[in-house]
Design an enzyme around this catalytic site. Structure first.
Site, PDB file in Angstrom:
ATOM      1  N   ASN A   1      -2.074  -8.126 -12.874  1.00  0.00           N
ATOM      2  CA  ASN A   1      -2.546  -7.106 -11.940  1.00  0.00           C
ATOM      3  C   ASN A   1      -1.376  -6.237 -11.479  1.00  0.00           C
ATOM      4  O   ASN A   1      -0.389  -6.741 -10.942  1.00  0.00           O
ATOM      5  CB  ASN A   1      -3.172  -7.777 -10.714  1.00  0.00           C
ATOM      6  CG  ASN A   1      -3.612  -6.760  -9.675  1.00  0.00           C
ATOM      7  OD1 ASN A   1      -4.669  -6.169  -9.785  1.00  0.00           O
ATOM      8  ND2 ASN A   1      -2.778  -6.531  -8.659  1.00  0.00           N
ATOM      9  N   GLU A   2      -1.491  -4.939 -11.744  1.00  0.00           N
ATOM     10  CA  GLU A   2      -0.538  -3.948 -11.243  1.00  0.00           C
ATOM     11  C   GLU A   2       0.925  -4.291 -11.526  1.00  0.00           C
ATOM     12  O   GLU A   2       1.721  -4.552 -10.629  1.00  0.00           O
ATOM     13  CB  GLU A   2      -0.733  -3.735  -9.739  1.00  0.00           C
ATOM     14  CG  GLU A   2      -2.110  -3.226  -9.379  1.00  0.00           C
ATOM     15  CD  GLU A   2      -2.284  -2.883  -7.913  1.00  0.00           C
ATOM     16  OE1 GLU A   2      -3.291  -2.244  -7.584  1.00  0.00           O
ATOM     17  OE2 GLU A   2      -1.401  -3.243  -7.096  1.00  0.00           O
TER      18      GLU A   2
ATOM     19  N   ASN B   1      -6.856   0.320 -11.239  1.00  0.00           N
ATOM     20  CA  ASN B   1      -6.784   0.172  -9.788  1.00  0.00           C
ATOM     21  C   ASN B   1      -6.330   1.503  -9.207  1.00  0.00           C
ATOM     22  O   ASN B   1      -5.260   2.007  -9.577  1.00  0.00           O
ATOM     23  CB  ASN B   1      -5.772  -0.903  -9.385  1.00  0.00           C
ATOM     24  CG  ASN B   1      -6.253  -2.309  -9.669  1.00  0.00           C
ATOM     25  OD1 ASN B   1      -7.294  -2.506 -10.268  1.00  0.00           O
ATOM     26  ND2 ASN B   1      -5.482  -3.298  -9.240  1.00  0.00           N
TER      27      ASN B   1
ATOM     28  N   HIS C   1      -1.824 -12.408 -10.280  1.00  0.00           N
ATOM     29  CA  HIS C   1      -1.873 -11.455  -9.183  1.00  0.00           C
ATOM     30  C   HIS C   1      -0.731 -11.780  -8.211  1.00  0.00           C
ATOM     31  O   HIS C   1      -0.955 -12.116  -7.057  1.00  0.00           O
ATOM     32  CB  HIS C   1      -3.238 -11.488  -8.490  1.00  0.00           C
ATOM     33  CG  HIS C   1      -3.554 -10.239  -7.726  1.00  0.00           C
ATOM     34  ND1 HIS C   1      -4.736  -9.539  -7.871  1.00  0.00           N
ATOM     35  CD2 HIS C   1      -2.829  -9.548  -6.803  1.00  0.00           C
ATOM     36  CE1 HIS C   1      -4.730  -8.490  -7.068  1.00  0.00           C
ATOM     37  NE2 HIS C   1      -3.584  -8.475  -6.409  1.00  0.00           N
TER      38      HIS C   1
ATOM     39  N   ARG D   1     -14.524 -10.427  -9.076  1.00  0.00           N
ATOM     40  CA  ARG D   1     -13.180 -10.488  -9.634  1.00  0.00           C
ATOM     41  C   ARG D   1     -12.294 -11.294  -8.691  1.00  0.00           C
ATOM     42  O   ARG D   1     -12.164 -10.959  -7.507  1.00  0.00           O
ATOM     43  CB  ARG D   1     -12.611  -9.077  -9.827  1.00  0.00           C
ATOM     44  CG  ARG D   1     -11.198  -9.110 -10.389  1.00  0.00           C
ATOM     45  CD  ARG D   1     -10.504  -7.764 -10.395  1.00  0.00           C
ATOM     46  NE  ARG D   1      -9.084  -8.000 -10.625  1.00  0.00           N
ATOM     47  CZ  ARG D   1      -8.102  -7.281 -10.116  1.00  0.00           C
ATOM     48  NH1 ARG D   1      -8.361  -6.238  -9.339  1.00  0.00           N
ATOM     49  NH2 ARG D   1      -6.847  -7.586 -10.373  1.00  0.00           N
TER      50      ARG D   1
ATOM     51  N   TRP E   1      -0.387  -8.538   2.000  1.00  0.00           N
ATOM     52  CA  TRP E   1       0.998  -8.553   1.551  1.00  0.00           C
ATOM     53  C   TRP E   1       1.982  -8.192   2.678  1.00  0.00           C
ATOM     54  O   TRP E   1       1.958  -8.817   3.722  1.00  0.00           O
ATOM     55  CB  TRP E   1       1.155  -7.662   0.311  1.00  0.00           C
ATOM     56  CG  TRP E   1       0.191  -8.001  -0.769  1.00  0.00           C
ATOM     57  CD1 TRP E   1      -0.861  -7.237  -1.208  1.00  0.00           C
ATOM     58  CD2 TRP E   1       0.121  -9.218  -1.543  1.00  0.00           C
ATOM     59  NE1 TRP E   1      -1.568  -7.894  -2.197  1.00  0.00           N
ATOM     60  CE2 TRP E   1      -0.991  -9.104  -2.427  1.00  0.00           C
ATOM     61  CE3 TRP E   1       0.885 -10.389  -1.584  1.00  0.00           C
ATOM     62  CZ2 TRP E   1      -1.341 -10.110  -3.338  1.00  0.00           C
ATOM     63  CZ3 TRP E   1       0.532 -11.383  -2.483  1.00  0.00           C
ATOM     64  CH2 TRP E   1      -0.556 -11.241  -3.340  1.00  0.00           C
TER      65      TRP E   1
ATOM     66  N   GLU F   1     -10.146  -2.172  -8.963  1.00  0.00           N
ATOM     67  CA  GLU F   1      -9.875  -2.112  -7.513  1.00  0.00           C
ATOM     68  C   GLU F   1     -10.029  -0.685  -7.025  1.00  0.00           C
ATOM     69  O   GLU F   1      -9.551   0.246  -7.670  1.00  0.00           O
ATOM     70  CB  GLU F   1      -8.445  -2.550  -7.157  1.00  0.00           C
ATOM     71  CG  GLU F   1      -8.225  -4.015  -7.001  1.00  0.00           C
ATOM     72  CD  GLU F   1      -6.800  -4.324  -6.536  1.00  0.00           C
ATOM     73  OE1 GLU F   1      -6.238  -3.556  -5.725  1.00  0.00           O
ATOM     74  OE2 GLU F   1      -6.252  -5.338  -6.983  1.00  0.00           O
TER      75      GLU F   1
ATOM     76  N   GLN G   1      -4.075 -13.849  -1.253  1.00  0.00           N
ATOM     77  CA  GLN G   1      -4.572 -13.078  -0.121  1.00  0.00           C
ATOM     78  C   GLN G   1      -5.734 -13.746   0.600  1.00  0.00           C
ATOM     79  O   GLN G   1      -6.013 -13.409   1.748  1.00  0.00           O
ATOM     80  CB  GLN G   1      -4.988 -11.680  -0.580  1.00  0.00           C
ATOM     81  CG  GLN G   1      -3.809 -10.839  -1.052  1.00  0.00           C
ATOM     82  CD  GLN G   1      -4.217  -9.430  -1.420  1.00  0.00           C
ATOM     83  OE1 GLN G   1      -4.525  -9.146  -2.567  1.00  0.00           O
ATOM     84  NE2 GLN G   1      -4.224  -8.532  -0.462  1.00  0.00           N
TER      85      GLN G   1
ATOM     86  N   TYR H   1      -6.613   4.270  -5.517  1.00  0.00           N
ATOM     87  CA  TYR H   1      -6.998   4.371  -4.115  1.00  0.00           C
ATOM     88  C   TYR H   1      -7.007   5.795  -3.573  1.00  0.00           C
ATOM     89  O   TYR H   1      -7.795   6.115  -2.698  1.00  0.00           O
ATOM     90  CB  TYR H   1      -6.057   3.515  -3.249  1.00  0.00           C
ATOM     91  CG  TYR H   1      -6.288   2.034  -3.415  1.00  0.00           C
ATOM     92  CD1 TYR H   1      -7.143   1.345  -2.566  1.00  0.00           C
ATOM     93  CD2 TYR H   1      -5.694   1.331  -4.448  1.00  0.00           C
ATOM     94  CE1 TYR H   1      -7.387  -0.006  -2.722  1.00  0.00           C
ATOM     95  CE2 TYR H   1      -5.934  -0.023  -4.626  1.00  0.00           C
ATOM     96  CZ  TYR H   1      -6.779  -0.689  -3.750  1.00  0.00           C
ATOM     97  OH  TYR H   1      -7.026  -2.027  -3.928  1.00  0.00           O
TER      98      TYR H   1
END
Length: 482
Positions: free
Chosen positions: A174-175, A315, A128, A82, A439, A381, A25, A317
């Site tokens: 990650n995720e 993580n 990631h 991170r 993404w 996150e 990213q 949101y």
């Protein structure tokens, strides 16, 4: 929300806070210094795969501007940063018998040294989402348990040996939900496999996401075993996995919707967390719906997976209102909404359709995870995308009032969960340090606490960064005098 009446009570002095990023990213320089292709390189160039038709070839140019980014972090006064290591930058072809790229090692070694020189703790993610393209082509990547496990363990070993003398905080994957469900189910993320033939000529959404998820857990556990057996004693670090999952509330008090909310938690969080932290099979609600399409752990695998994380990487949101129904298996056949029965919205709407601001849900999720899994929580996150921020001038974008509102709510909830509720929470990383390649959204969605002018790559601190800096400066206790 009522905070602790003792206003002077602070978070522990060793509480870690900072900002997070991911290699694909931000780095750009995708064909520089020997880096191989990842599955995102060509995928992001395919027509229709990103909203704005743009790719990650430049991103925020952080491969070239890493010193500038460290200066920014130092200016913010963060305790930790991170970031993730790009597998194809370390091993361009990805495999255990493929050459290691010395220039890739040097880049991350310099980054780590630069952080430590500023007193910033490196918090490193191994995977990631940027799987080497060569491994996907060679044997199907995450679909091949035996091969991907050996190659991921080898990649991790190279990283532990190169950086472990200076890195004490590791995340394996990650995720994993996003890798499996969005990459192999919906087909919206690389490698884009799905049963939806308008999206992909290959893939089986009824089986592949569950195979991939299982393989991720097994590979993760083998990496953790490697670290604990060969490196932990000497290097003194800790290692875990980070899972995505938002708080799920029943739409109303009907038994069906109460069950739906729990099922949604099972299909997003329990899918991975139950085997890792409880040492049990996948949640019963998943087994009931998916039956034999959900892989089964061997006794050896389950023993390896159980306890394979030193902490809970979280993580999160948003919060969702859940209703029974629908036919989306990856949501547990649960329909979600932000609209309450009385027609009001749960909170402020973000730029992305899946995100609204609802701070009480953050506190509720922290409590749920702590009570259920009894593992120290690291919020790896958490962030907000302001609506239409990509169309605003720099002057307007840095006055990100909605993001400040979001962070005010979650930091108050964080403080309350620790000081009032007794949750063991040890870190908080805002997503993200920089506006970046988001993404499938391309550059139309901005999550950064720092504005990036993509024409010049100049960085501009937003009000949200200033808020977080001030909050943690005021709310983390000073280290005791030695």
């Amino acid at each position: 929300m009522t905070l602790n009446s003792d206003a002077k009570k602070q978070l522990p002095h060793d509480f870690i806070w900072g900002f997070a990023t991911a290699s694909f990213q931000i780095e750009g320089s995708t064909d520089v210094d020997g880096r191989g292709k990842s599955i995102w390189d060509d995928f992001s160039k395919l027509p229709g795969k990103t909203l704005d038709g743009k790719d990650g070839d430049v991103a925020t140019d952080s491969y070239q501007r890493w010193k500038e980014d460290i200066e920014l972090l130092a200016e913010y006064g963060v305790k930790s940063y991170r970031f993730s290591i790009a597998w194809p930058r370390i091993i361009p072809l990805g495999g255990r018998n493929d050459p290691v790229n010395a220039k890739g090692i040097k880049f991350y070694s310099n980054l780590i040294d630069g952080l430590l020189a500023k007193g910033i703790i490196p918090f490193v993610t191994l995977y990631h989402w940027d799987l080497p393209q060569a491994l996907h082509e060679r044997y199907g990547g995450w679909l091949n348990k035996e091969e991907i496990t050996q190659d991921f363990v080898h990649f991790a070993k190279v990283c532990f040996e190169a950086f472990g003398d200076r890195v004490q905080n590791w995340l394996t994957i990650n995720e994993p939900w996003c890798v499996s469900a969005i990459g192999y189910g919906y087909g919206r993320f690389a490698p884009g496999r799905t049963s939806e033939r308008s999206r992909s000529a290959e893939g089986d959404s009824s089986t592949e996401p569950y195979i991939v998820a299982h393989n991720e857990l097994v590979a993760h556990a083998h990496v953790v075993k490697l670290y604990r057996d060969q490196y932990k004693r000497q290097q003194g670090g800790q290692i875990g996995i980070t899972l995505n999952g938002d708080w799920c509330m029943p739409y109303d008090d009907s038994p069906e919707n109460i069950a739906a909310a729990q099922r949604s938690l099972d299909f997003h969080i329990g899918w991975y967390a139950d085997p890792v932290y409880l040492g049990t099979d996948y949640p019963e609600s998943m087994r009931k719906l998916l039956r034999d399409r959900l892989p089964r752990f061997t006794d050896e695998e389950l023993a390896l997976v159980k306890g394979s994380s030193d902490f809970y990487g979280m993580n999160t949101y948003t919060t969702k209102l859940c209703m029974d129904g629908g036919n989306d298996e990856f949501q547990g056949n649960v329909k979600t909404t932000f609209t309450r029965p009385d027609g009001t919205q749960l909170g402020n709407q973000a730029h992305c359709s899946w995100l609204q601001d609802y701070a009480p849900g953050f506190r509720a999720l922290l409590n749920y995870l702590w009570k259920r899994y009894q593992s120290p929580i690291y919020v790896t996150e958490n962030g907000f995308a302001v609506k239409d921020e990509h169309t605003k001038s720099v002057e307007d974008a840095i006055k990100d009032t909605e993001r400040v509102h979001y962070f005010k709510g979650v930091t108050a909830s964080l403080r309350a969960a620790i000081l009032e509720d007794g949750c063991d929470i040890r870190a908080y990383f805002g997503w993200s340090l920089l506006d970046n390649f988001e993404w499938a959204d391309g550059y139309t969605t901005r999550f950064g606490c720092t504005y990036v002018d993509y024409e010049t790559q100049k960085r501009y601190p937003k009000d949200s960064a200033k808020f977080l800096v001030k909050f943690f400066k005021e709310n983390v206790a000073a280290a005791p005098a030695s």
